[in-house]
Scaffold this motif. Sequence first.
Motif, PDB file in Angstrom:
ATOM      1  N   ALA A  80       0.666  -1.200  -0.097  1.00 55.71           N
ATOM      2  CA  ALA A  80       0.070   0.077  -0.064  1.00 55.71           C
ATOM      3  C   ALA A  80       0.955   1.272  -0.019  1.00 55.71           C
ATOM      4  O   ALA A  80       0.244   2.216  -0.284  1.00 55.71           O
ATOM      5  N   ARG A  81       2.042   1.077   0.109  1.00 58.05           N
ATOM      6  CA  ARG A  81       3.050   2.453   0.435  1.00 58.05           C
ATOM      7  C   ARG A  81       3.175   2.900  -0.960  1.00 58.05           C
ATOM      8  O   ARG A  81       3.386   4.253  -0.991  1.00 58.05           O
ATOM      9  N   CYS A  82       3.087   2.265  -1.808  1.00 63.42           N
ATOM     10  CA  CYS A  82       3.097   2.532  -3.375  1.00 63.42           C
ATOM     11  C   CYS A  82       1.789   2.617  -4.197  1.00 63.42           C
ATOM     12  O   CYS A  82       1.766   1.693  -5.062  1.00 63.42           O
ATOM     13  N   ARG A  83       0.760   2.793  -3.677  1.00 65.33           N
ATOM     14  CA  ARG A  83      -0.473   2.757  -4.074  1.00 65.33           C
ATOM     15  C   ARG A  83      -0.468   3.061  -5.675  1.00 65.33           C
ATOM     16  O   ARG A  83      -1.372   2.351  -6.438  1.00 65.33           O
ATOM     17  N   GLU A  84       0.053   3.959  -6.034  1.00 61.59           N
ATOM     18  CA  GLU A  84      -0.074   4.409  -7.611  1.00 61.59           C
ATOM     19  C   GLU A  84       0.671   3.187  -8.333  1.00 61.59           C
ATOM     20  O   GLU A  84       0.263   3.141  -9.677  1.00 61.59           O
ATOM     21  N   LYS A  85       1.362   2.384  -7.881  1.00 60.45           N
ATOM     22  CA  LYS A  85       1.745   1.457  -8.847  1.00 60.45           C
ATOM     23  C   LYS A  85       1.105  -0.189  -8.455  1.00 60.45           C
ATOM     24  O   LYS A  85       1.903  -0.983  -8.670  1.00 60.45           O
ATOM     25  N   VAL A  86       0.032  -0.044  -7.797  1.00 62.72           N
ATOM     26  CA  VAL A  86      -0.812  -1.322  -7.758  1.00 62.72           C
ATOM     27  C   VAL A  86      -0.945  -2.032  -8.854  1.00 62.72           C
ATOM     28  O   VAL A  86      -1.082  -1.593 -10.029  1.00 62.72           O
ATOM     29  N   ASN A  87      -0.820  -3.470  -8.905  1.00 58.48           N
ATOM     30  CA  ASN A  87      -1.104  -4.350  -9.891  1.00 58.48           C
ATOM     31  C   ASN A  87      -2.140  -5.291  -9.835  1.00 58.48           C
ATOM     32  O   ASN A  87      -2.297  -5.574  -8.507  1.00 58.48           O
ATOM     33  N   ILE A 108      -7.221  -3.812 -13.356  1.00 61.71           N
ATOM     34  CA  ILE A 108      -7.284  -3.503 -12.130  1.00 61.71           C
ATOM     35  C   ILE A 108      -8.719  -3.626 -11.624  1.00 61.71           C
ATOM     36  O   ILE A 108      -8.852  -4.342 -10.556  1.00 61.71           O
ATOM     37  N   SER A 109      -9.601  -3.104 -12.446  1.00 62.39           N
ATOM     38  CA  SER A 109     -10.880  -3.217 -11.896  1.00 62.39           C
ATOM     39  C   SER A 109     -11.581  -4.290 -11.910  1.00 62.39           C
ATOM     40  O   SER A 109     -12.299  -4.779 -11.160  1.00 62.39           O
ATOM     41  N   GLN A 110     -11.161  -5.328 -12.937  1.00 63.06           N
ATOM     42  CA  GLN A 110     -11.383  -6.851 -12.884  1.00 63.06           C
ATOM     43  C   GLN A 110     -11.023  -7.692 -11.604  1.00 63.06           C
ATOM     44  O   GLN A 110     -11.579  -8.499 -11.175  1.00 63.06           O
ATOM     45  N   ALA A 111      -9.686  -6.993 -11.150  1.00 61.30           N
ATOM     46  CA  ALA A 111      -9.122  -7.687 -10.014  1.00 61.30           C
ATOM     47  C   ALA A 111     -10.149  -7.471  -8.761  1.00 61.30           C
ATOM     48  O   ALA A 111     -10.209  -8.287  -8.154  1.00 61.30           O
ATOM     49  N   TYR A 112     -10.385  -6.230  -8.749  1.00 63.59           N
ATOM     50  CA  TYR A 112     -11.161  -5.804  -7.575  1.00 63.59           C
ATOM     51  C   TYR A 112     -12.774  -6.523  -7.822  1.00 63.59           C
ATOM     52  O   TYR A 112     -13.325  -6.881  -6.659  1.00 63.59           O
ATOM     53  N   THR A 113     -13.155  -6.868  -8.965  1.00 65.87           N
ATOM     54  CA  THR A 113     -14.311  -7.515  -9.069  1.00 65.87           C
ATOM     55  C   THR A 113     -14.169  -8.689  -8.519  1.00 65.87           C
ATOM     56  O   THR A 113     -15.068  -9.337  -7.818  1.00 65.87           O
ATOM     57  N   ALA A 114     -13.187  -9.616  -9.045  1.00 61.10           N
ATOM     58  CA  ALA A 114     -12.759 -10.914  -8.421  1.00 61.10           C
ATOM     59  C   ALA A 114     -12.694 -11.038  -7.023  1.00 61.10           C
ATOM     60  O   ALA A 114     -13.164 -11.951  -6.290  1.00 61.10           O
ATOM     61  N   VAL A 115     -12.133 -10.122  -6.425  1.00 59.39           N
ATOM     62  CA  VAL A 115     -11.927 -10.041  -4.803  1.00 59.39           C
ATOM     63  C   VAL A 115     -13.550 -10.023  -4.331  1.00 59.39           C
ATOM     64  O   VAL A 115     -13.781 -10.598  -3.425  1.00 59.39           O
ATOM     65  N   ILE A 116     -14.458  -9.060  -4.876  1.00 57.79           N
ATOM     66  CA  ILE A 116     -15.633  -8.969  -4.405  1.00 57.79           C
ATOM     67  C   ILE A 116     -16.557 -10.325  -4.455  1.00 57.79           C
ATOM     68  O   ILE A 116     -16.998 -10.834  -3.587  1.00 57.79           O
ATOM     69  N   ILE A 117     -16.310 -11.128  -5.809  1.00 60.58           N
ATOM     70  CA  ILE A 117     -16.797 -12.408  -5.933  1.00 60.58           C
ATOM     71  C   ILE A 117     -16.206 -13.374  -4.904  1.00 60.58           C
ATOM     72  O   ILE A 117     -17.186 -14.331  -4.568  1.00 60.58           O
ATOM     73  N   ILE A 118     -15.074 -13.554  -4.655  1.00 61.72           N
ATOM     74  CA  ILE A 118     -14.142 -14.157  -3.631  1.00 61.72           C
ATOM     75  C   ILE A 118     -15.029 -14.271  -2.313  1.00 61.72           C
ATOM     76  O   ILE A 118     -15.400 -15.082  -1.707  1.00 61.72           O
TER      77      ILE A 118
END
Length: 366
Positions: free
Chosen positions: A59-66, A145-155
């Motif tokens: 989280a320290r480098c949030r702009e570089k999240v993958n 990135i958006s699909q990854a967050y969607t996958a987290v919600i589905i999980i």
Amino acid sequence: MFSRQLTQKLSLEHLQLENSAKEYQCHMSPVLTACLVVWYSITMVLGVVGNISLICIIARCREKVNVTSIFICNLSFSDILVCVFCLPFTVIYTLMDHWVFGSLLCRLVPFIQCASVTVSVLSLVFIALERHQLIINPSGWKPSISQAYTAVIIIWILACFTSSPFLAFQLLTNEPYAAVPLPQSVPDDPACLEHWPSQQQRLAYTTWLLLFQYCGPLLLVLLCYVRVFVRLRHRKDMLDRARTPESQRMTHSRRINIMLVALITAFALCWLPLTIFNVVSDWKQEALPVCHHNLLFSLCHLLAMSSTCINPIIYGFLNSNFRQEVREIILHCRCRPVEEECDHFPVSTVHLEMSRTSCGSYNFNK
């Protein structure tokens, strides 16, 4: 299957056997009890600290999240829940032989246990699937990135749905103790038990958890990483020798292969003993030793919980970029990309990250 720690221990038949064993002074020694408590405490502290550290570094480098970092943060958060809700409640319940946390927590704790363990397992699966896609088909579709967050919600939705039976069938009752002839009355010592409409439904749910939380995920993770392992071996001859020296290429490929083996081995071995224990407990409980039931369960449970300490090491502290970030924090340096201190390889070779823009775009295979 992993998450039924609280409900596996007590049943009417087991209490009857346990009461008979008391006639022979069959109990856990104070020294052994103290060792278990210390071991549980160390595992919980290491799991919580390690996973919080991993989340903070990412989280320290949030702009570089993958995408990979999102799944690893989700894994670490679920592992923290496992440490908080599986370890202390389970060890206290196991050692005291009765539930002291009230009716609400009797339903809520097993639900959170099952959900958090399911999230951890599904996160491991999604990480394996993403790596498989990036290595096997690097020029094809890649999750955003958006699909990854969607996958987290589905999980989390799947985990809550899988855990919902605990909210319906988990009850706080002293009925098992009332049916067992104990030396003294224990009306104030209730047990937290699953109360299913039928034994067939309970066994069906047990079988579903076994397939959904262990056999299925292990098969998927194994398949993904075996294919990645084979592709990396075949890809060695395609590397650009001018840009990637032979020794450097071999070292990096060997490091990735070791990590893949470690991931599969840790997942399979950590959870296998508790899985076997739970299967035997559900299908043939009389096969479990009466005197050493609690000790055997605690050892299997502790080995499973050790995965919460191993995951941060494999996904974070074995990563060269992650270690670089830790060094910067220790030295009170600001977050910055240091290109010359990072290992860079072309995406078409062995990289699994979504971006090569900087060191902050964590390549969790390094």
